[in-house]
Design a protein around this motif. Structure first.
Motif, short mmCIF file in Angstrom:
data_model
loop_
_atom_site.label_atom_id
_atom_site.label_comp_id
_atom_site.label_asym_id
_atom_site.label_seq_id
_atom_site.Cartn_x
_atom_site.Cartn_y
_atom_site.Cartn_z
N ARG A 152 0.94 -1.49 -0.07
CA ARG A 152 -0.08 0.19 0.58
C ARG A 152 0.62 0.95 -0.06
NH1 ARG A 152 -3.20 -3.20 3.02
NH2 ARG A 152 -2.33 -2.74 5.22
N GLY A 153 1.74 1.10 -0.54
CA GLY A 153 2.72 1.96 -0.54
C GLY A 153 3.30 3.08 -1.98
N PRO A 154 3.78 3.88 -1.33
CA PRO A 154 3.55 5.08 -2.56
C PRO A 154 3.34 4.79 -4.61
CG PRO A 154 5.33 5.23 -1.32
CD PRO A 154 4.85 4.33 -1.31
N ILE A 155 3.88 3.63 -4.54
CA ILE A 155 4.15 3.19 -6.46
C ILE A 155 3.07 2.44 -6.88
CG2 ILE A 155 5.10 1.53 -7.35
CD1 ILE A 155 7.56 1.65 -6.67
N SER A 165 -5.46 1.27 -11.35
CA SER A 165 -4.81 -0.25 -10.34
C SER A 165 -4.48 -2.06 -10.28
CB SER A 165 -6.65 -0.15 -9.64
OG SER A 165 -7.32 -0.74 -10.36
N GLU A 166 -5.06 -2.05 -11.49
CA GLU A 166 -4.83 -3.81 -11.88
C GLU A 166 -3.10 -3.47 -11.64
OE1 GLU A 166 -6.41 -1.77 -15.99
OE2 GLU A 166 -6.42 -1.12 -14.45
N TRP A 167 -2.64 -2.84 -12.60
CA TRP A 167 -0.84 -2.94 -12.21
C TRP A 167 -0.64 -3.53 -10.54
CZ3 TRP A 167 2.55 0.09 -15.80
CH2 TRP A 167 1.40 -0.16 -17.31
N ILE A 168 -1.40 -3.31 -9.74
CA ILE A 168 -0.72 -2.91 -8.33
C ILE A 168 -0.22 -4.32 -8.50
CG2 ILE A 168 -1.67 -3.10 -6.11
CD1 ILE A 168 -2.61 -1.28 -5.88
N LYS A 169 1.12 -4.69 -7.48
CA LYS A 169 1.43 -6.00 -7.75
C LYS A 169 2.55 -5.89 -6.09
CE LYS A 169 1.57 -8.14 -11.98
NZ LYS A 169 0.31 -6.76 -11.68
N PRO A 170 2.16 -7.51 -5.22
CA PRO A 170 3.45 -6.97 -4.22
C PRO A 170 4.64 -6.90 -4.39
CG PRO A 170 2.06 -8.60 -4.44
CD PRO A 170 1.36 -8.22 -5.13
N TRP A 171 4.80 -5.78 -4.95
CA TRP A 171 6.10 -5.87 -5.45
C TRP A 171 6.86 -6.97 -5.43
CZ3 TRP A 171 5.60 -4.67 -10.42
CH2 TRP A 171 4.92 -2.79 -10.50
N LEU A 172 8.21 -6.68 -4.05
CA LEU A 172 9.06 -6.83 -3.51
C LEU A 172 8.85 -8.81 -2.62
CD1 LEU A 172 10.94 -4.11 -1.47
CD2 LEU A 172 11.75 -5.70 -3.55
N GLY A 173 7.92 -8.91 -3.17
CA GLY A 173 7.45 -10.35 -2.72
C GLY A 173 6.56 -11.20 -4.03
N ASP A 174 6.69 -10.85 -4.90
CA ASP A 174 5.96 -11.05 -5.88
C ASP A 174 6.78 -11.92 -6.73
OD1 ASP A 174 2.96 -10.65 -8.05
OD2 ASP A 174 5.06 -11.42 -8.79
N PHE A 175 6.76 -13.43 -6.94
CA PHE A 175 7.48 -14.28 -7.77
C PHE A 175 8.32 -13.89 -8.35
CE2 PHE A 175 6.72 -17.23 -4.41
CZ PHE A 175 8.11 -17.97 -4.00
#
Lengths: 318, 428
Positions: A152-155, A165-175
């Protein structure tokens, strides 16, 4: 000449002569050189070379880091050869070369071409601002980007705001995306170094070459391609070697961003494995073997690059 | 010349002061070096109070305390304990790579005689001493000599917001079926049933481990952790628990985007701000929750995840906290043992409890219907019924990465248990 020395313009010269005469007397040139090298050499031997030799020695031992080391020959290296995690880590290191080396060099060239040929007001501010990531502590960089990449951070907030909003990812936790996320932070850190190297290099290029190019009707892009780029060959080489070494030995960014290689082992790198084996799993000997292997790869590739370069220079010269 | 003289004077002064300092410290005063992990600001008064009591009772003894984060403490311990002037008393991590390696290197003193002398065996349930025990060669965990005594305990259970439960008409679930029904009820009401964040890796061990414990028997888990004959990770219970985890993720029972959320800020913040109704984590958060919520803290309760196999008292992850141990080469082992006796005593337990800790020695009276009361009751229930489970990473150091892969669907539940088994076998 004689009366000139009285007017204060040249006392420095006589001083230099006196100094030279004096210092030459007690030493031969060679012993003098050794004397000057000695302090640096002692520090280098004690804090760099001896520990390296120690690491090589421990890599041939079964050693917890505190128990008496037990000599086992090349067993650690044999195990390393079969270690899937190690292979994965080395693979990731080379993947990060794209982000640590290639992208920053391209970005550095691009910025240099923008900044060197146009006279923009407040250029020093831009240049300083763009260099800031390079001088920040990697841990600070890691903490900032960890926050930026937060689910839920700035990016992600920005993405929502602009209707993606469909581009939202848990970036650092996504394989899938974590390796790119970690890599992009690496690019952000490294481009500043490349840019500064290139900016310095471009100033050494003879202005007349540009004037000639302009006379022959070259547009800015062509000037960059035919004048700047060839003139920056040495700087590009230095940038390549420096950033390449950073990519292979990256530790802090991964340690902070993905807590040491997550999710799963998607972003694990060799230095993290060295650290985990040495300090968490009490396998200091095995960790040493990893470190030695990594160092060998770095030295071999750096040496190869310099050798190719020098050969290239020789053929150009003849 | 003037400068040179000044420099000489400075050197002489420096020499004189260091020599004087060395002389004063050479007097017969005993310094007991203690390393612990009570880093929080609020905890300092508690430890200093105990240390003051000890120094008062032992004139001439000074306690030199050094405080480290648990991870630093664990990494520094082997090297510090090898030093001639290392810590006399130190908190060490449990498990093979922690206490086991230290015992193997002969760095810790066996405490059996002191345990007899001070009655430490009766401080807490007998089975819990196994966690601080190793065979003399450090190879066998959970048996042999006692090398440490703990003063805190931990239990991984479910924190929940009472008002959310009331709003959707739920009470504390007593069975596994009720718990799963509660998850659905909360989801239907628009709440995130369980706040969760797996970015740091280890919270996944606790969350999935809680489910795993609900399906397993103590024997299965003990055999695995203590590497007993037949100990394995490839069990029906573990596969079922992995399937259940995937099912819950797909049903949306966990925080959306949990893969990208950390523990300290994102997950904790979500729970405190009521973005979710429940949180599966350890009793160590009680102090922070009480401190941050103030009076509202009593609106938060704690219960044990029910058994999925119908056991009345559920098998639950937990244990005693980092134990105090004595350096094998300490010059003051008796004094060190006396210090350990003090910091693990019921008196110390009362102070620990005030700080929101769960003391290993159960407090005699606790207020009911408070968060701290719930936590103590849960601990008392599992420790008195021998239902205290284990942290799985003690024997499978890579398990957090394996669980992340399983949660993301990168591997099937069967592949997952086989991966952990491989890790388990290779880290032997």
């Amino acid at each position: 000449m004689q009366n000139l020395s009285g007017n204060g313009a040249l006392p420095s010269r006589t001083f230099m002569q006196r100094l030279r005469r004096k210092s030459v007397v007690p030493f031969s040139n060679k012993s003098q050189a050794i004397l000057f090298i000695l302090p640096g050499l002692v520090i280098y031997l004690t804090f760099v070379l001896l520990p390296i030799l120690g690491t090589v020695r421990y890599s041939l031992h079964d050693w917890t880091g505190f128990s008496p080391p037990e000599y086992i020959g090349f067993d650690n290296y044999r195990e390393l050869y079969r270690d899937e995690d190690f292979r994965k880590a080395i693979g990731n290191n080379f993947f990060f070369v794209i982000f640590y080396t290639i992208i920053p060099i391209l970005l550095g060239l691009f910025l240099t071409s923008l900044m060197s040929r146009s006279k923009l007001k407040g250029m020093a501010i831009f240049r300083t601002g763009l260099f800031v990531p390079q001088v920040m502590s990697p841990v600070v960089v890691g903490i900032i980007w960890r926050w930026l990449f937060e689910y839920r951070g700035p990016i992600n907030q920005t993405l929502t705001l602009i209707g993606l909003s469909e581009w939202i990812k848990p970036w650092l936790g996504d394989f899938t995306y974590a390796p790119y996320a970690v890599g992009s932070v690496g690019s952000w850190v490294q481009y500043g170094l490349c840019m500064i190297l290139f900016l310095a290099g471009i100033q050494a290029i003879n202005e007349e070459l540009y004037d000639t190019a302009i006379v022959f009707g070259a547009n800015p892009l062509q000037q960059f391609w035919y004048v700047s780029l060839p003139g920056l060959r040495q700087q590009i080489l230095v940038a390549f070697v420096l950033t390449f070494i950073s990519a292979l030995r990256v530790f802090d960014l991964v340690f902070v961003l993905t807590r040491g290689g997550g999710p799963g082992k998607e972003t694990i790198v060799t230095s993290i494995l060295v650290y985990q084996n040495t300090f968490n799993l009490n396998r200091a000997g095995y960790g040493a073997a990893m470190a030695v292997t990594l160092a060998t790869i770095i030295v071999a590739i750096s040496a190869a690059v310099f050798w190719l370069q020098s050969r290239n220079d020789d053929t150009n010269a003849t | 010349m003037k400068r040179l003289r000044l420099l000489l004077v400075l050197i002489v002064i420096l020499l004189m002061t260091t020599v004087g300092f060395m002389q004063s410290s050479a007097q017969e005063e005993v310094t007991l070096v203690v390393w612990d992990n009570f880093t929080r600001e609020a905890e300092q008064a508690m430890i200093e109070e105990l240390n003051a009591r000890f120094e008062e009772a032992h004139p001439g003894v000074t306690i030199q305390r050094e405080i480290y984060e648990t991870s630093d403490l664990t990494q520094l311990a082997p090297r510090a304990l090898s030093e001639a002037n290392g810590p006399d008393v130190i908190m060490v991590n449990q498990g093979y790579t922690g206490m086991g390696a230290l015992v193997e290197a002969g760095l810790l003193l066996p405490l059996n005689a002191y345990a007899d002398q001070y009655g430490w065996w009766d401080r807490y349930a007998e089975g819990l001493h196994a966690r601080n025990s190793f065979s003399e060669d450090g190879q066998e965990f959970g048996t042999g000599n006692l090398y440490g005594v703990s003063n805190t305990a931990e239990v991984v259970g479910v924190y929940y917001h009472k008002d959310i439960f009331e709003e959707v008409g739920l009470s504390v679930p007593a069975t596994w079926e009720e718990f799963e029904a509660a998850l659905q009820t909360l989801a239907d009401a628009g709440y995130t049933p369980i706040v969760f964040g797996s970015l740091d890796g280890w919270p996944a061990i606790h969350t999935w481990g809680a489910i795993e414990h609900a399906y397993s028997s103590l024997n299965e888990i003990d055999d695995f952790i203590y590497r007993r004959e037949g100990g394995t990770f490839v069990t029906e219970a573990n596969i079922t628990a992995a399937e259940k985890m995937r099912e819950w993720i797909e049903a949306g029972y966990f925080t959306p985007g949990f893969e990208g959320m950390d523990y300290d800020n994102a997950t904790y913040g979500d729970f405190i701000n009521k973005a979710g109704a429940m949180w599966i984590t350890g009793s160590w958060m009680t102090g922070s929750i009480i401190a941050d919520l103030g009076e509202d803290a009593d609106n938060v309760g704690f219960f044990l995840l029910p058994s999925a196999t119908g056991e009345e008292v559920p098998l639950t992850i937990g244990g005693v906290g980092l134990p105090y141990a004595i350096r094998a080469t300490s010059e003051h082992p008796d004094l060190a043992a006396e210090y350990i006796d003090l910091v693990t005593s019921p008196d110390a337990a009362a102070l620990l409890f005030e700080q929101g800790y769960l003391p290993a020695v159960a407090p005699e009276s606790v207020e009911e219907n408070t968060l701290a009361g719930d936590v103590v009751a849960a601990w008392n229930l599992i420790s008195s019924n021998n239902k205290v489970g284990h942290y799985l990473d003690w024997t499978a150091p890579d398990i957090a990465a394996d669980i992340q892969e399983m949660m993301a669907g990168q591997v099937s539940p069967e592949e997952f248990v086989n991966n952990v088994e491989e890790d388990y076998k290779s880290s032997e």
